[in-house]
Write an enzyme that holds these catalytic residues in place. Structure first.
Site, mmCIF file in Angstrom:
data_model
loop_
_atom_site.group_PDB
_atom_site.id
_atom_site.type_symbol
_atom_site.label_atom_id
_atom_site.label_comp_id
_atom_site.label_asym_id
_atom_site.label_seq_id
_atom_site.Cartn_x
_atom_site.Cartn_y
_atom_site.Cartn_z
ATOM 1 C CG ASP A 40 -4.296 10.283 23.211
ATOM 2 O OD1 ASP A 40 -4.173 11.059 24.177
ATOM 3 O OD2 ASP A 40 -4.043 9.068 23.272
ATOM 4 C CG ASN A 63 -4.616 5.886 3.631
ATOM 5 O OD1 ASN A 63 -5.488 5.489 2.865
ATOM 6 N ND2 ASN A 63 -3.645 5.111 4.069
ATOM 7 C CG ASP A 71 -2.001 -1.057 1.134
ATOM 8 O OD1 ASP A 71 -2.131 -1.679 0.056
ATOM 9 O OD2 ASP A 71 -2.703 -1.269 2.133
ATOM 10 N N GLY A 72 2.039 1.177 0.580
ATOM 11 C CA GLY A 72 2.908 2.354 0.651
ATOM 12 C C GLY A 72 3.301 2.881 -0.716
#
Length: 404
Positions: free
Chosen positions: A260, A230, A160-161
């Site tokens: 967070d 993404n 996917d990268g």
């Protein structure tokens, strides 16, 4: 077995007789920019958000939904230039990479672009097949060379990268991408290198993120724009304190996020960081934006889905004890100070991703294979249960008989 024969057969079947073999090199260069938009039924820079939705910027704001199966890749002319992106530091990719670029150059006479660092790979320099074609490759360097109007087609060899990297390289219109699964995850890469035979298309929407810096004394307000496939993540960084982030939608203050941080993702990104933070999974054809809190200090703060095209504004609350940090598809991590703001909306430039089977099959196959979605031991059939119950009853009666 010839690993690239499926790719050869598909391009041959989709091409017309009046192909680029009859064109001169000068004509190819002259028409390359025009061909990018005329060679196939691809997205154009209008207000389209994903393959199934369009928002018209008028008083009523109409959303149109189309049939996902209607999006198909149709080549009217063969592509002239191709960008091949391979996974770095992976020896298993080298042989398919050399075989592919050799075929593209010799058989299809295409101009092949690769990243300049590829030529510096010691393993490739020792390959005698690569030495014969090395000098014929076109190279580029990320952040230095602009590929925007020079590429007709992209092939990714990796996980996917590699597809995320291809998206980052094109901050406007993106050529069609065929991603082969030679990496570790492969949620966005449906093809096995030995076998593929279709040309359905999924237009994966991207987010346009604009970072606006607070104006300094005697200096104008700075801004920086980036497209992500993404998600964009706003978190507390190294601070021990909770993030306190203000969220605006179309200019209206919606809520303050205490926790967070916050994830703003595309439907494609809903199965990445967002799903790990408790979000729902959205098919990439759905025109939407997912907003997901990260460990919110509130039991009632659930992830929400808003229409594609709305304008989000994220800023550090004035009374926040600390600043925040922003990352875009896991890259370009930047600090968000008091007075700065991050504006996010759906980009008009999606990523055309070629399907292995079709939009629905590919997505559910990825859910099952990569995330093991809805995998459990099957319930026994009633006949099996009846046999077990009967056997159990007999065993009990036999044991009673023995005891008496």
């Amino acid at each position: 077995m010839d690993q690239i024969s499926p790719l050869r057969e598909t391009l041959r079947n989709e091409s017309l007789d009046s192909g680029f073999d009859l064109e001169s090199t000068a004509d190819r260069r002259k028409n390359r920019v025009l061909r990018r938009t005329r060679s196939l039924n691809a997205p154009s820079p209008i207000q389209q958000f994903g393959p199934c939705g369009r928002i018209l910027k008028n008083a009523t704001m109409v959303i149109q939904i189309q049939d996902p199966a209607s999006q198909r890749l149709t080549w009217h002319r063969p592509p002239l230039s191709v960008l091949v992106i391979k996974k770095v530091r992976d020896s298993a990719v080298l042989s398919p990479f050399v075989q592919l670029i050799t075929w593209l150059m010799k058989e299809k006479r295409m101009v092949v672009f690769v990243e300049a660092s590829v030529l510096e790979d010691p393993a490739l320099t020792r390959d005698s097949r690569f030495e014969h074609i090395r000098d014929k490759l076109q190279t580029f360097r990320d952040g230095t060379d602009d590929l925007q109007d020079r590429i007709d087609f992209i092939i990714c060899l990796g996980g996917d990268g590699t597809l995320l990297y291809a998206s980052l390289l094109f901050q406007e219109s993106v050529p069609p991408i065929m991603a082969f699964h030679l990496g570790s995850l492969g949620f966005l890469t449906p093809f096995e290198f030995e076998n593929f035979s279709n040309a359905a298309l999924t237009l994966r929407s991207r987010l346009r993120c604009v970072m606006r810096r607070k104006a300094q004394k005697d200096q104008p307000k700075e801004s920086k724009s980036l497209l992500v496939l993404n998600e964009v993540v706003v978190d507390r960084g190294p601070s021990p304190y909770l993030s306190n982030i203000d969220l605006f939608i179309d200019g209206k203050h919606v809520t303050s996020v205490q926790g967070d941080g916050l994830i703003v993702s595309t439907p494609t990104g809903s199965t990445a960081y967002a799903v790990a933070a408790g979000a729902s999974m959205i098919h990439p054809s759905v025109p939407a934006i997912m907003i997901t809190p990260i460990c919110p200090h509130s039991l009632s703060f659930r992830p929400i889905v808003v229409p594609a095209g709305v304008e989000l504004k994220i800023s550090v609350s004035p009374d926040s004890r600390n600043t925040s940090w922003v990352s875009f598809d896991g890259r370009n991590r930047t600090e968000l100070f008091h007075g700065d703001s991050l504006e996010v909306t759906t980009s008009v430039y999606p990523v055309p991703s070629i399907c292995s089977a079709d939009q629905i099959t590919d997505w559910f196959d990825s859910l099952a294979e990569c995330l093991h979605w809805n995998v459990r031991k099957k319930q026994k059939h009633l006949d099996e249960l009846s046999d077990l119950t009967h056997s159990s009853s007999n065993d009990t009666l036999d044991s009673l008989d023995r005891e008496s």
